[in-house]
Write a protein that holds these residues in place. Structure first.
Motif, PDB file in Angstrom:
ATOM      1  N   HIS A 189       8.136   5.080   6.160  1.00  9.01           N
ATOM      2  CA  HIS A 189       7.517   6.338   6.258  1.00  9.01           C
ATOM      3  C   HIS A 189       8.344   7.442   6.147  1.00  9.01           C
ATOM      4  CE1 HIS A 189       4.534   8.638   9.153  1.00  9.01           C
ATOM      5  NE2 HIS A 189       4.674   9.214   7.985  1.00  9.01           N
ATOM      6  N   GLN A 190       8.152   8.385   5.264  1.00  5.87           N
ATOM      7  CA  GLN A 190       8.827   9.668   5.005  1.00  5.87           C
ATOM      8  C   GLN A 190       8.013  10.801   5.625  1.00  5.87           C
ATOM      9  OE1 GLN A 190      10.319  10.171   1.030  1.00  5.87           O
ATOM     10  NE2 GLN A 190       9.488   8.080   0.429  1.00  5.87           N
ATOM     11  N   HIS A 191       8.598  11.533   6.242  1.00  4.27           N
ATOM     12  CA  HIS A 191       8.044  12.626   6.972  1.00  4.27           C
ATOM     13  C   HIS A 191       8.928  13.807   6.217  1.00  4.27           C
ATOM     14  CE1 HIS A 191       6.647  10.484  10.423  1.00  4.27           C
ATOM     15  NE2 HIS A 191       7.569   9.665  10.197  1.00  4.27           N
ATOM     16  N   ARG A 192       8.031  14.841   5.298  1.00  3.90           N
ATOM     17  CA  ARG A 192       8.922  15.684   4.634  1.00  3.90           C
ATOM     18  C   ARG A 192       8.124  17.108   5.158  1.00  3.90           C
ATOM     19  NH1 ARG A 192      11.986  14.566   0.630  1.00  3.90           N
ATOM     20  NH2 ARG A 192      11.973  12.249   0.152  1.00  3.90           N
ATOM     21  N   PHE A 193       9.041  18.131   4.980  1.00  2.00           N
ATOM     22  CA  PHE A 193       8.711  19.330   5.694  1.00  2.00           C
ATOM     23  C   PHE A 193       9.147  20.301   4.454  1.00  2.00           C
ATOM     24  CE2 PHE A 193       9.397  16.648   9.049  1.00  2.00           C
ATOM     25  CZ  PHE A 193       8.220  16.631   9.830  1.00  2.00           C
ATOM     26  N   LEU A 234      -9.849  -4.475   3.816  1.00  2.00           N
ATOM     27  CA  LEU A 234     -11.054  -4.192   4.849  1.00  2.00           C
ATOM     28  C   LEU A 234     -10.959  -3.509   5.970  1.00  2.00           C
ATOM     29  CD1 LEU A 234     -12.790  -7.907   4.573  1.00  2.00           C
ATOM     30  CD2 LEU A 234     -13.376  -5.796   3.301  1.00  2.00           C
ATOM     31  N   PHE A 235      -9.539  -3.537   6.545  1.00  2.00           N
ATOM     32  CA  PHE A 235      -9.479  -2.862   7.954  1.00  2.00           C
ATOM     33  C   PHE A 235      -8.259  -2.031   7.998  1.00  2.00           C
ATOM     34  CE2 PHE A 235      -7.839  -3.489  12.306  1.00  2.00           C
ATOM     35  CZ  PHE A 235      -8.818  -2.952  12.867  1.00  2.00           C
ATOM     36  N   VAL A 236      -7.121  -2.538   7.596  1.00  4.74           N
ATOM     37  CA  VAL A 236      -5.819  -1.892   7.983  1.00  4.74           C
ATOM     38  C   VAL A 236      -5.852  -0.469   7.428  1.00  4.74           C
ATOM     39  CG1 VAL A 236      -3.300  -1.759   7.851  1.00  4.74           C
ATOM     40  CG2 VAL A 236      -4.724  -3.782   8.478  1.00  4.74           C
ATOM     41  N   GLU A 237      -6.045  -0.338   6.185  1.00  5.63           N
ATOM     42  CA  GLU A 237      -6.037   0.975   5.294  1.00  5.63           C
ATOM     43  C   GLU A 237      -6.900   2.013   5.985  1.00  5.63           C
ATOM     44  OE1 GLU A 237      -6.223   2.963   0.871  1.00  5.63           O
ATOM     45  OE2 GLU A 237      -5.986   0.858   1.291  1.00  5.63           O
ATOM     46  N   ASN A 238      -8.146   1.513   6.362  1.00  3.91           N
ATOM     47  CA  ASN A 238      -9.095   2.501   7.157  1.00  3.91           C
ATOM     48  C   ASN A 238      -8.559   3.064   8.424  1.00  3.91           C
ATOM     49  OD1 ASN A 238     -11.748   3.884   7.329  1.00  3.91           O
ATOM     50  ND2 ASN A 238     -12.146   2.347   8.569  1.00  3.91           N
ATOM     51  N   GLU A 239      -7.825   2.026   9.230  1.00  6.60           N
ATOM     52  CA  GLU A 239      -7.347   2.432  10.213  1.00  6.60           C
ATOM     53  C   GLU A 239      -6.337   3.370  10.289  1.00  6.60           C
ATOM     54  OE1 GLU A 239      -8.692   1.878  13.714  1.00  6.60           O
ATOM     55  OE2 GLU A 239     -10.407   1.206  12.374  1.00  6.60           O
ATOM     56  N   VAL A 240      -5.360   3.077   9.478  1.00  6.65           N
ATOM     57  CA  VAL A 240      -4.156   4.279   9.017  1.00  6.65           C
ATOM     58  C   VAL A 240      -4.729   5.473   8.602  1.00  6.65           C
ATOM     59  CG1 VAL A 240      -2.169   4.418   7.624  1.00  6.65           C
ATOM     60  CG2 VAL A 240      -2.738   2.102   8.588  1.00  6.65           C
ATOM     61  N   ASN A 241      -5.850   5.405   7.978  1.00  7.50           N
ATOM     62  CA  ASN A 241      -6.170   6.882   7.544  1.00  7.50           C
ATOM     63  C   ASN A 241      -6.967   7.264   8.703  1.00  7.50           C
ATOM     64  OD1 ASN A 241      -5.908   7.371   4.687  1.00  7.50           O
ATOM     65  ND2 ASN A 241      -7.202   5.428   4.390  1.00  7.50           N
ATOM     66  N   GLU A 287       4.227  16.749   4.691  1.00  8.85           N
ATOM     67  CA  GLU A 287       4.004  15.532   3.720  1.00  8.85           C
ATOM     68  C   GLU A 287       4.448  14.163   4.419  1.00  8.85           C
ATOM     69  OE1 GLU A 287       4.556  16.644  -0.802  1.00  8.85           O
ATOM     70  OE2 GLU A 287       6.121  17.223   0.389  1.00  8.85           O
ATOM     71  N   ASP A 288       3.484  13.356   4.637  1.00  3.01           N
ATOM     72  CA  ASP A 288       3.730  11.956   4.947  1.00  3.01           C
ATOM     73  C   ASP A 288       3.539  10.801   3.921  1.00  3.01           C
ATOM     74  OD1 ASP A 288       4.109  11.868   7.914  1.00  3.01           O
ATOM     75  OD2 ASP A 288       2.346  13.209   7.563  1.00  3.01           O
ATOM     76  N   GLN A 341       0.920  -1.218   0.043  1.00  8.50           N
ATOM     77  CA  GLN A 341      -0.041  -0.036   0.040  1.00  8.50           C
ATOM     78  C   GLN A 341       0.961   1.433   0.135  1.00  8.50           C
ATOM     79  OE1 GLN A 341      -3.253  -0.109  -0.312  1.00  8.50           O
ATOM     80  NE2 GLN A 341      -3.137  -2.172  -0.225  1.00  8.50           N
ATOM     81  N   GLU A 342       0.467   2.230  -0.697  1.00  5.07           N
ATOM     82  CA  GLU A 342       0.987   3.549  -0.676  1.00  5.07           C
ATOM     83  C   GLU A 342       0.046   4.727  -0.654  1.00  5.07           C
ATOM     84  OE1 GLU A 342       3.526   6.625  -3.580  1.00  5.07           O
ATOM     85  OE2 GLU A 342       3.320   4.363  -4.029  1.00  5.07           O
ATOM     86  N   LEU A 343       0.355   5.285   0.827  1.00  2.00           N
ATOM     87  CA  LEU A 343      -0.691   6.580   1.422  1.00  2.00           C
ATOM     88  C   LEU A 343       0.008   7.700   1.343  1.00  2.00           C
ATOM     89  CD1 LEU A 343      -2.507   4.587   4.034  1.00  2.00           C
ATOM     90  CD2 LEU A 343      -3.228   4.993   1.600  1.00  2.00           C
ATOM     91  N   TYR A 344      -0.529   8.786   1.134  1.00  2.00           N
ATOM     92  CA  TYR A 344      -0.045  10.035   1.144  1.00  2.00           C
ATOM     93  C   TYR A 344      -0.993  11.141   1.785  1.00  2.00           C
ATOM     94  CZ  TYR A 344       1.658  14.663  -0.883  1.00  2.00           C
ATOM     95  OH  TYR A 344       2.265  15.843  -1.052  1.00  2.00           O
ATOM     96  N   PHE A 345      -0.208  11.559   2.563  1.00  2.00           N
ATOM     97  CA  PHE A 345      -0.986  12.692   3.385  1.00  2.00           C
ATOM     98  C   PHE A 345      -0.443  13.876   3.518  1.00  2.00           C
ATOM     99  CE2 PHE A 345      -1.543   8.552   5.182  1.00  2.00           C
ATOM    100  CZ  PHE A 345      -2.898   8.353   5.243  1.00  2.00           C
ATOM    101  N   THR A 346      -1.040  15.203   3.474  1.00  2.00           N
ATOM    102  CA  THR A 346      -0.543  16.394   3.406  1.00  2.00           C
ATOM    103  C   THR A 346      -1.239  17.405   4.420  1.00  2.00           C
ATOM    104  OG1 THR A 346       0.604  18.092   2.383  1.00  2.00           O
ATOM    105  CG2 THR A 346      -1.592  17.276   1.507  1.00  2.00           C
ATOM    106  N   GLN A 347      -0.384  18.328   5.079  1.00  2.00           N
ATOM    107  CA  GLN A 347      -1.279  19.269   6.000  1.00  2.00           C
ATOM    108  C   GLN A 347      -0.382  20.488   6.174  1.00  2.00           C
ATOM    109  OE1 GLN A 347      -2.100  17.958   9.914  1.00  2.00           O
ATOM    110  NE2 GLN A 347      -3.312  20.010  10.510  1.00  2.00           N
TER     111      GLN A 347
END
Length: 151
Positions: free
Chosen positions: A95-99, A128-135, A109-110, A2-8
């Motif tokens: 897990h990359q943490h970028r600033f 079914l479960f893990v991706e939702n929990e990580v989100n 950015e994560d 899985q590859e997830l991307y988050f930004t704030q």
């Protein structure tokens, strides 16, 4: 995998962001309480460094405690750091943490790559479960950071 991307975007300086996120003691603050997150490691200083080992106990599913050990593998001051699982619930965790300094603040950015163990069964559980929990964990983190660093 899985590859997830988050930004704030946060209304703080790059220095303030780096000081907060590179301090392992702050991990508990941005992790949901129901996960029972406890840092077991004794840290040398208040800033992450390449080669640092951080051990935790976390209760991600049904309150069952799991030991998790990550290594901070890469650090570029005020730009990014990477944590990789060495032992724990995942077959793979990177897990990359970028600033990045931006107008009126900092962009965080994560970039997360992970794989659940147990082959196709793990893929099914992940879908079914893990991706939702990580989100949900990253949604919680976003909420806490918005409250901690109001703009």
């Amino acid at each position: 995998m899985q590859e997830l991307y988050f930004t704030q975007k946060l209304p703080i300086s790059l220095d303030e962001a780096w000081d907060f996120f590179s301090n392992p003691a702050n991990l508990k603050e941005i992790t949901p309480a129901h996960m029972g997150f406890v840092v077991l490691s004794k840290h040398q200083g208040n800033t992450m460094y390449a080669g640092q080992i951080i051990r935790y106990i976390v209760k991600p599913v049904f309150g069952i405690p799991l030991k998790w050990c990550t290594e901070i593998t890469h650090v570029v001051d005020k730009q990014y750091f990477v944590d990789e699982q060495r032992f724990g619930p995942y077959a793979f965790w990177h897990h990359q943490h970028r600033f990045t300094a931006v107008e009126d603040g900092v962009l965080m950015e994560d970039i997360l790559h992970y794989k659940v163990p147990f082959g196709f069964l793990g893929d099914w559980v992940s879908a079914l479960f893990v991706e939702n929990e990580v989100n949900k964990i990253f949604e919680y983190r976003k909420k806490i950071l918005t409250e901690r660093f109001p703009g």
